[in-house]
Motif scaffolding. Structure first.
Motif, mmCIF file in Angstrom:
data_model
loop_
_atom_site.group_PDB
_atom_site.id
_atom_site.type_symbol
_atom_site.label_atom_id
_atom_site.label_comp_id
_atom_site.label_asym_id
_atom_site.label_seq_id
_atom_site.Cartn_x
_atom_site.Cartn_y
_atom_site.Cartn_z
ATOM 1 N N ARG A 88 -9.200 3.814 14.013
ATOM 2 C CA ARG A 88 -10.022 3.565 15.192
ATOM 3 C C ARG A 88 -9.272 2.556 16.054
ATOM 4 O O ARG A 88 -8.901 1.481 15.604
ATOM 5 C CB ARG A 88 -11.386 2.999 14.800
ATOM 6 N N THR A 89 -9.041 2.912 17.298
ATOM 7 C CA THR A 89 -8.342 2.019 18.210
ATOM 8 C C THR A 89 -8.978 2.152 19.584
ATOM 9 O O THR A 89 -10.102 2.668 19.716
ATOM 10 C CB THR A 89 -6.820 2.333 18.226
ATOM 11 N N LEU A 90 -8.304 1.685 20.603
ATOM 12 C CA LEU A 90 -8.813 1.757 21.967
ATOM 13 C C LEU A 90 -7.888 2.596 22.826
ATOM 14 O O LEU A 90 -6.665 2.583 22.645
ATOM 15 C CB LEU A 90 -8.941 0.351 22.569
ATOM 16 N N THR A 91 -8.453 3.303 23.759
ATOM 17 C CA THR A 91 -7.673 4.062 24.727
ATOM 18 C C THR A 91 -7.072 3.094 25.745
ATOM 19 O O THR A 91 -7.448 1.914 25.803
ATOM 20 C CB THR A 91 -8.551 5.072 25.462
ATOM 21 N N PRO A 146 -13.292 3.188 22.768
ATOM 22 C CA PRO A 146 -12.974 3.497 21.371
ATOM 23 C C PRO A 146 -12.522 4.952 21.209
ATOM 24 O O PRO A 146 -13.016 5.859 21.893
ATOM 25 C CB PRO A 146 -14.293 3.260 20.639
ATOM 26 N N ILE A 147 -11.589 5.154 20.289
ATOM 27 C CA ILE A 147 -11.108 6.490 19.972
ATOM 28 C C ILE A 147 -10.747 6.548 18.490
ATOM 29 O O ILE A 147 -10.231 5.577 17.934
ATOM 30 C CB ILE A 147 -9.886 6.884 20.835
ATOM 31 N N GLY A 148 -11.055 7.660 17.859
ATOM 32 C CA GLY A 148 -10.667 7.890 16.483
ATOM 33 C C GLY A 148 -9.476 8.844 16.434
ATOM 34 O O GLY A 148 -9.412 9.798 17.203
ATOM 35 N N ILE A 149 -8.540 8.572 15.541
ATOM 36 C CA ILE A 149 -7.376 9.436 15.336
ATOM 37 C C ILE A 149 -7.291 9.712 13.840
ATOM 38 O O ILE A 149 -7.015 8.798 13.048
ATOM 39 C CB ILE A 149 -6.072 8.793 15.842
ATOM 40 N N VAL A 150 -7.544 10.953 13.453
ATOM 41 C CA VAL A 150 -7.569 11.335 12.042
ATOM 42 C C VAL A 150 -6.372 12.219 11.746
ATOM 43 O O VAL A 150 -6.124 13.199 12.459
ATOM 44 C CB VAL A 150 -8.875 12.080 11.696
ATOM 45 N N GLN A 151 -5.635 11.874 10.700
ATOM 46 C CA GLN A 151 -4.506 12.695 10.258
ATOM 47 C C GLN A 151 -4.849 13.333 8.911
ATOM 48 O O GLN A 151 -5.242 12.641 7.971
ATOM 49 C CB GLN A 151 -3.236 11.872 10.110
#
Length: 624
Positions: A431-434, A439-444
């Motif tokens: 979870r980070t910031l644009t 807020p934005i989630g990035i799932v790998q």
């Protein structure tokens, strides 16, 4: 964390002009709110958190004894005693960012409270009595200890928003400022300048945070004046002046500077922060010169930095201290933010998956020295003289180890005012910031680096246009990218691949990396030997060097590697040699204590050694 970001934004990120009116550089920053990792890395971090961090204060009840009772304790204190709490707290902060474990939060809060209770009325934050502190006598690393305690508290503040931590940092920095700057005493008067100059880094960070001009004055004073002052060097028994700014701007590699010990990297990291806050290109140019000088002269095949405890100009040197590599990754992270060069992230990945993971013994302990060939011994054995009653687990490398293990949280996902940069590949949920602060989630979803297939799903809180930069490793000659199933063109190894669009929840990027093995063909005293890499992972043979080099491998030995599941191993495969043997190869990192291993092997690749150049493939990325 929204409050925390606003606080940072008001201090620096939203101020794009310097006091002189010059436009400030748009440098990468870390705005991760959480960084959960799974797979092998997640298992190792969680195991270390459980066995080392969570019971830390119970297992080492006098960790803060000398801090709390500086005038009345009888504890043995080595010269760098003051570094232990701060080094550990920096790792606690990074680990909490990755796991959000309530038990780790409790440890961090207790450490912060103990440091606050230890702080003297004038802000002093060390283990020495009033008559012993700083330069009385000069043969200790008191300011160095302050630096690490301040940095650990500052990292804790950044992750948790704990105002008490920041207040302690500022009071301690003011103490250093008053004693040295206003008191007209030199930091060099303590000797050990390579250590005690590190305060410059915290002064620069605090200026970035608070805009208090005293902190900028102090940081620049150390870099521009103290670095030139002579002091007695213990190791060479001579008088020297570091002169890093002048020598690096002249193109002198770090290993040929007057002072080349690993501790120097922390004060040298100040250059990146000063460039961020002043826009003075000299600082950026010096940082760049130093980083490339280390990569070309002192980065070993494991990704570690230096031979022994410093730079020697020998990339085939015998071994590197764990503390070296942690400092090197910190320095590289700041250079990555400054340069936006994806190859710097490749180097961070090389260091992390090999030297850093290789420094961890079992779940809890870390090594002192990590060699390309040899065997590993716990730092709690080799560095036992650092410890003391009530702190028997304490030594410099054990204190640094978890910080290295959790350091991916500092470089894995970065952003600037327009883009997000994805550097860490592996099973994860970040979870980070644009760039606009949402807020934005990035799932790998991936088992990378076992395979090169990485599925990335984005979940912005609201639709937003920005660029997503995917790191394409320099060794991945045949990488491909698909955006929501549609193939993309122009993917180039050794660069970021930028996808700009209005991102919406559920957008999927699929990345396929080229996992064919590549080689570092040795030269000099490693002529005739070769290191073998599967993606970023260095392979090894679990035999002493004198036995391992008897096997003759060929590129065909490593074609279509079939990795087996085997307890205690991350990578394990059986390969055929040219002389009819079947030999087990495994990752460099997963080695128990006192088990011999070799990474410089006898491989008939038909390749010649690569001569280092910024404009060609790296020395460790050679293929037939």
């Amino acid at each position: 964390m929204k409050y925390l970001r606003h606080l940072f934004c008001s201090a620096f990120f939203c101020a794009v002009f310097s006091a002189s009116g010059e436009e400030m550089p748009n440098i990468l920053r870390n705005e991760a709110l959480s960084f959960e990792v799974g797979g092998h890395v997640g298992e190792r971090l969680s195991a270390n958190e459980k066995t080392w961090l969570v019971p830390l204060l119970e297992n080492n009840p006098d960790l803060f004894g000398a801090f709390l009772r500086p005038d009345s304790n009888t504890l043995f204190k080595c010269m760098w005693h003051g570094e232990f709490p701060g080094k550990i707290l920096a790792g606690v902060a990074q680990t909490y960012l990755a796991t959000r474990n309530p038990a780790t939060l409790t440890v961090g809060r207790r450490m912060t409270e103990l440091l606050a209770r230890s702080q003297r009325s004038d802000g002093y934050l060390g283990p020495w009595s009033d008559r012993e502190r700083f330069d009385n006598p000069p043969e200790k690393w008191d300011t160095w200890g302050h630096y690490h305690c301040l940095y650990g508290l500052y990292q804790w503040y950044r992750v948790t928003g704990d105002r008490q931590a920041l207040e302690v940092v500022c009071r301690a920095a003011d103490c250093l400022y008053d004693y040295f700057i206003l008191g007209k005493r030199t930091f060099a008067s303590q000797n050990w300048g390579e250590c005690n100059f590190a305060a410059s880094h915290m002064f620069a960070l605090l200026y970035e945070q608070t805009r208090d001009p005293r902190y900028l004055q102090a940081a620049e004073y150390i870099v521009r004046t103290e670095w030139t002052l002579p002091y007695h060097d213990f190791y060479t028994n001579s008088t020297l002046s570091c002169n890093w700014l002048e020598s690096s701007l002249a193109g002198t590699p770090f290993c040929y500077s007057a002072q080349k010990r690993w501790e120097s990297l922390y004060t040298l990291t100040t250059l990146a922060v000063l460039y961020r806050v002043t826009g003075n290109r000299d600082y950026a140019d010096a940082m760049e010169s130093l980083w490339w000088g280390i990569v070309s002269h002192d980065r070993h095949n494991t990704g570690s930095f230096g031979t022994g405890e410093g730079a020697t100009g020998d990339i085939y040197g015998a071994g590197s201290e764990t503390c070296n590599t942690v400092a090197w990754m910190t320095f590289s992270t700041e250079y990555l933010k400054l340069s936006k060069n994806s190859y710097v992230a490749d180097e961070l990945e090389l260091s992390y998956f090999n030297a850093t993971l290789g420094s961890q013994l079992g779940d809890k302990e870390f090594v002192y020295m990590n060699s390309s060939d040899g065997q590993r011994v716990s730092s709690q054995i080799e560095l036992a003289p650092h410890s003391y009653e009530g702190g028997r687990e304490m030594n410099c490398c054990q204190a640094s180890g978890n910080r290295g293990l959790s350091q991916f949280t500092q470089w894995g996902v970065l952003n600037d005012d327009r883009d997000i940069y994805l550097n860490y590949y592996g099973q994860s949920n970040v979870r980070t910031l644009t760039p606009k602060g949402h807020p934005i989630g990035i799932v790998q979803q991936t088992d990378y680096p076992k395979s090169g297939s990485v599925r990335i799903t984005l979940d912005p809180g609201r639709a937003e246009r920005f660029g997503l930069n995917l790191r394409i490793p320099v060794w991945s000659s045949r990488a491909s990218v698909r955006m929501n199933g549609v193939p993309c063109s122009g993917v180039t190894p050794g660069h970021y691949y930028r996808l700009e669009r209005k991102w919406r929840s559920g957008d999927v990027v699929e990345l396929d990396l080229d996992m064919r093995v590549h080689y570092w063909v040795g030269d000099g005293n490693m002529a005739g030997r070769t290191s073998v890499y599967y993606g970023p992972v260095l392979l090894s043979v679990a035999k002493p060097s004198e036995e391992a080099v008897k096997y003759r491998f060929t590129p065909e030995s490593f074609d279509a590697l079939a990795f087996e599941k085997r307890p205690g191993h991350w990578f394990y495969a059986r390969v055929a040699t040219a002389d009819g043997h079947t030999v087990a190869v495994e990752d460099y990192a997963a080695k128990p204590a006192n088990t011999p291993y070799t990474t410089w092997l006898n491989v008939d690749t038909g390749l010649t050694p690569v001569v280092f150049s910024r404009d060609t493939i790296p020395v460790w990325s050679n293929r037939p």
